[in-house]
Design a protein around this motif. Sequence first.
Motif, PDB file in Angstrom:
ATOM      1  N   CYS A 180      14.800  -1.394   7.668  1.00 19.01           N
ATOM      2  CA  CYS A 180      13.523  -0.863   7.207  1.00 19.01           C
ATOM      3  C   CYS A 180      13.742  -0.106   5.890  1.00 19.01           C
ATOM      4  O   CYS A 180      14.540   0.818   5.816  1.00 19.01           O
ATOM      5  CB  CYS A 180      12.954   0.070   8.262  1.00 19.01           C
ATOM      6  N   CYS A 230       5.892   9.353   2.960  1.00 20.82           N
ATOM      7  CA  CYS A 230       5.002   8.929   4.047  1.00 20.82           C
ATOM      8  C   CYS A 230       5.428   7.664   4.783  1.00 20.82           C
ATOM      9  O   CYS A 230       5.077   7.482   5.933  1.00 20.82           O
ATOM     10  CB  CYS A 230       3.562   8.813   3.550  1.00 20.82           C
ATOM     11  N   GLY A 231       6.162   6.783   4.128  1.00 17.29           N
ATOM     12  CA  GLY A 231       6.612   5.581   4.832  1.00 17.29           C
ATOM     13  C   GLY A 231       5.560   4.497   4.968  1.00 17.29           C
ATOM     14  O   GLY A 231       5.762   3.511   5.678  1.00 17.29           O
ATOM     15  N   CYS A 232       4.444   4.636   4.287  1.00 13.11           N
ATOM     16  CA  CYS A 232       3.371   3.639   4.333  1.00 13.11           C
ATOM     17  C   CYS A 232       3.853   2.306   3.765  1.00 13.11           C
ATOM     18  O   CYS A 232       3.461   1.244   4.223  1.00 13.11           O
ATOM     19  CB  CYS A 232       2.186   4.165   3.526  1.00 13.11           C
ATOM     20  N   ARG A 246       6.631   0.788   3.944  1.00 12.86           N
ATOM     21  CA  ARG A 246       7.880   0.275   4.508  1.00 12.86           C
ATOM     22  C   ARG A 246       7.818  -1.240   4.678  1.00 12.86           C
ATOM     23  O   ARG A 246       6.776  -1.823   4.922  1.00 12.86           O
ATOM     24  CB  ARG A 246       8.248   0.977   5.806  1.00 12.86           C
ATOM     25  N   VAL A 247       8.978  -1.819   4.528  1.00 11.38           N
ATOM     26  CA  VAL A 247       9.102  -3.270   4.546  1.00 11.38           C
ATOM     27  C   VAL A 247      10.479  -3.595   5.130  1.00 11.38           C
ATOM     28  O   VAL A 247      11.415  -2.828   4.962  1.00 11.38           O
ATOM     29  CB  VAL A 247       8.951  -3.827   3.109  1.00 11.38           C
ATOM     30  N   THR A 248      10.557  -4.702   5.848  1.00  5.55           N
ATOM     31  CA  THR A 248      11.837  -5.097   6.411  1.00  5.55           C
ATOM     32  C   THR A 248      12.578  -5.961   5.394  1.00  5.55           C
ATOM     33  O   THR A 248      12.068  -6.996   4.965  1.00  5.55           O
ATOM     34  CB  THR A 248      11.641  -5.864   7.727  1.00  5.55           C
ATOM     35  N   PHE A 257      11.854   1.721   2.308  1.00  3.48           N
ATOM     36  CA  PHE A 257      10.632   2.232   1.698  1.00  3.48           C
ATOM     37  C   PHE A 257      10.558   1.662   0.277  1.00  3.48           C
ATOM     38  O   PHE A 257      11.440   1.931  -0.540  1.00  3.48           O
ATOM     39  CB  PHE A 257      10.666   3.765   1.612  1.00  3.48           C
ATOM     40  N   ARG A 265       0.693  -6.249   6.724  1.00  2.00           N
ATOM     41  CA  ARG A 265       0.504  -4.831   6.368  1.00  2.00           C
ATOM     42  C   ARG A 265      -0.485  -4.671   5.206  1.00  2.00           C
ATOM     43  O   ARG A 265      -1.223  -3.699   5.153  1.00  2.00           O
ATOM     44  CB  ARG A 265       1.847  -4.171   6.026  1.00  2.00           C
ATOM     45  N   ILE A 289       0.861  -1.183   0.000  1.00  2.00           N
ATOM     46  CA  ILE A 289       0.000   0.000   0.000  1.00  2.00           C
ATOM     47  C   ILE A 289       0.900   1.237   0.000  1.00  2.00           C
ATOM     48  O   ILE A 289       1.904   1.285   0.706  1.00  2.00           O
ATOM     49  CB  ILE A 289      -0.905   0.021   1.246  1.00  2.00           C
ATOM     50  N   MET A 290       0.547   2.216  -0.812  1.00  2.00           N
ATOM     51  CA  MET A 290       1.320   3.460  -0.864  1.00  2.00           C
ATOM     52  C   MET A 290       0.377   4.644  -0.799  1.00  2.00           C
ATOM     53  O   MET A 290      -0.818   4.495  -1.050  1.00  2.00           O
ATOM     54  CB  MET A 290       2.090   3.554  -2.180  1.00  2.00           C
TER      55      MET A 290
END
Lengths: 284, 471
Positions: A232, A221-223, A225-227, A234, A255, A213-214
């Motif tokens: 972390c 915004c960092g929405c 983000r994923v490890t 973006f 997420r 999701i963006m």
Amino acid sequence: MAKILVKEVLTPQIKLMVVDVPRIARKAKPGQFVVVRFHEQGERIPLTIADFDPDAGTVTIIFQEVGKSTVHLGEMEEGDDILDFVGPLGREIEEKNFGHVVCVGGGVGIAPVYPKARALKMLGNFVTSIIGARTADLIFWEKEMRSVSDVLHVTTDDGTYGEKGFVTQVLENTLKKDTVDLVVAVGPLIMMKMVSLLTKKLGIPTLVSLNPIMVDGTGMCGCCRVTVGEKCKFTCVDGPVFDGHQVDYDELLARQRTYLDEEQRAMEVWRMKKAEEETIRVTK
Amino acid sequence: MSQNKFKGRPKMPQRPVQERIRDFDEVPSGLEEWAAVEEARRCLQCKKPLCMRGCPVEIDIPAFIALIAEGKFDQAVQKMKEKNSLPAICGRVCPQEEQCERECVLAKKGEPIAVGYLERFIADYEREHGVRSPYCFSENEKKIAVIGAGPAGLTCSGDLAKMGYDVTIFEALHAPGGVLVYGIPEFRLPKSIVFGEVDYVKSLGVKLELSIVVGKSVTIEDLEKEGFGAFFIGTGAGLPYFMELPGENLNGIYSANEFLTRSNLMKGYRFPEYDTPIKIGRRVAVIGGGNVAMDSARTAIRLGAEEVCLVYRRTKNEMPARVEEVERAEEEGVNCIILTNPVRFLGNQNGWVTGIECIEMELGEPDESGRRRPVAIEGSEYVIPIDTVIVAIGQGPNPLLLETMPDLNLNRKGYIDIDPETGATSMRGTFAGGDIVTGAATVISAMGAGKQAARSIDRFFKDPDTFPQWR
């Protein structure tokens, strides 16, 4: 504003649009995406660039109707204008001759894997492609994929077309049989997870393209983000292509479900509105 | 001019708490005409006005106040707009208490002239009465590209247009305004006001290209080929910091940027009329103590959160937010938990945040910022149960444009290095200002930087040799 020049219905739920965006077409590279908003109250949704033609000034998007926004977009027709069409965003995949590359496209993921396969093929790679979907009706772009692949496998989960089974099974057979230098996989998260588990075991480098999701798509915004490898990242600025062996898929799967309730509600409201419009039309 | 020594500084009328927390409409309603005139009459009209020293955009403060005192509001508008293209915005979000009003002679007695209220009054008067400032443009073939339609870019563009230049602003988002539209909430700065000010800048002849990400859709080099002769980079900070704590990617944890963008720019508070959803839990924690944290907390209250707390590692004295913003947040029910720092986020099996483990802090020796450094008290960990977290601890430089400009010198923190006197960067003809130079700061300081750059760009065209770094 971006005009829709061509619209094709690839499968009942998957649609293709060729859009007139000369600026973006000049800059686009395989692996990149656009962010689209198509009415004043609309949300911003990321869509992968399935194809681009710098000379014609066009970008092709292919999307699956999964929620209100994509259903709405799917109702737009040739000649309509898309309000905002931003890009190209994200990083391109590394273009070089790796040797033997296997490109895996699952479901609507066939679209984003195509420009990557084409670019890799043009650089002299031997390209084996594996495309798959749940059932025969959902397979598209077989001809296009064949034209950029040395070997093409088509699978359906239910066996209604091509080989019966998942793309991962064909991939496993290919990996056992041949020497493979790189795997590129795009599709549902769970597919990319299974592919990565398999290739990690065999030590074959794997690239996946994520579609979280963006909102803005520009790192603001960092929405998304994923490890990745304990860090972390973006997806919109660091990705969307990542080392498949390093991605925390389970976190991303959770997420992706953040707005399930809201998505359902938006869809209901949309259907009611459509039904009302239809009633008014009929009574007139 | 008559002076009224018996009346003091007016209070800004604002809507009652119980009413305002139910919607996103603006909280303060502005001075009425009689109150503005009365306040303007209180101005001493100093021969050497100190207030102007405190104004980054050099407004002739005593002059516009004198015109209000005489009831000449149209002329006051024009006086204002000679220097400031965005007064309706400044009148609402500038920290006047640290600028013009702090310098005011009357501040010594605790009642400085309410310059901010008067500025807002005059800007609102213009909007309601349709006053248009008389600018005639000299045609000038010099093309300037301004990157980012935030406060710095809008100011720079407005000033250059007034000098007769051909200015185009490139904005990455689908709406102009930058932080004014995605960051600052409607109840503090109505978007209709921002768009009104943008329309004014456009009326000066400035062109606006939306949804263009410079660095991605087009590069500086491409723009040079298109004939642009100078550049102003005002892209803002725009990369949210996270705390880098375990569990930070759990569902329900937002950066303030995401939370505010969903609510403000995308109008998530009107979902499903607007498509963008925003999730709000029963119990919300905002981490941070700046204006962005206050905006987030007050937005959470309006979205229907039952309990909103603010977790801050120092005390209220060290909070970077304006006192007025902290007061309004507390009035609206925000509970400040001070001297407390998150250690990790706790979640359930579905990946949703359920709590924050915090540690209590005490203040130690002052650090480089002059504020006393918070030190953790060992063994004081405890858990705050929570459904939504908003991380508002600041932001860093967004790399999108910068990584496509290898010749642009950056400082240690990754912001653009400029000549503080002119705004000139290491690249010939390229200037920068605002948060992409200073890191997150105020709207007005960004506007000041835009103004300075506009003046320098004019000088660059007329006398390029006065920029020794580019010889």
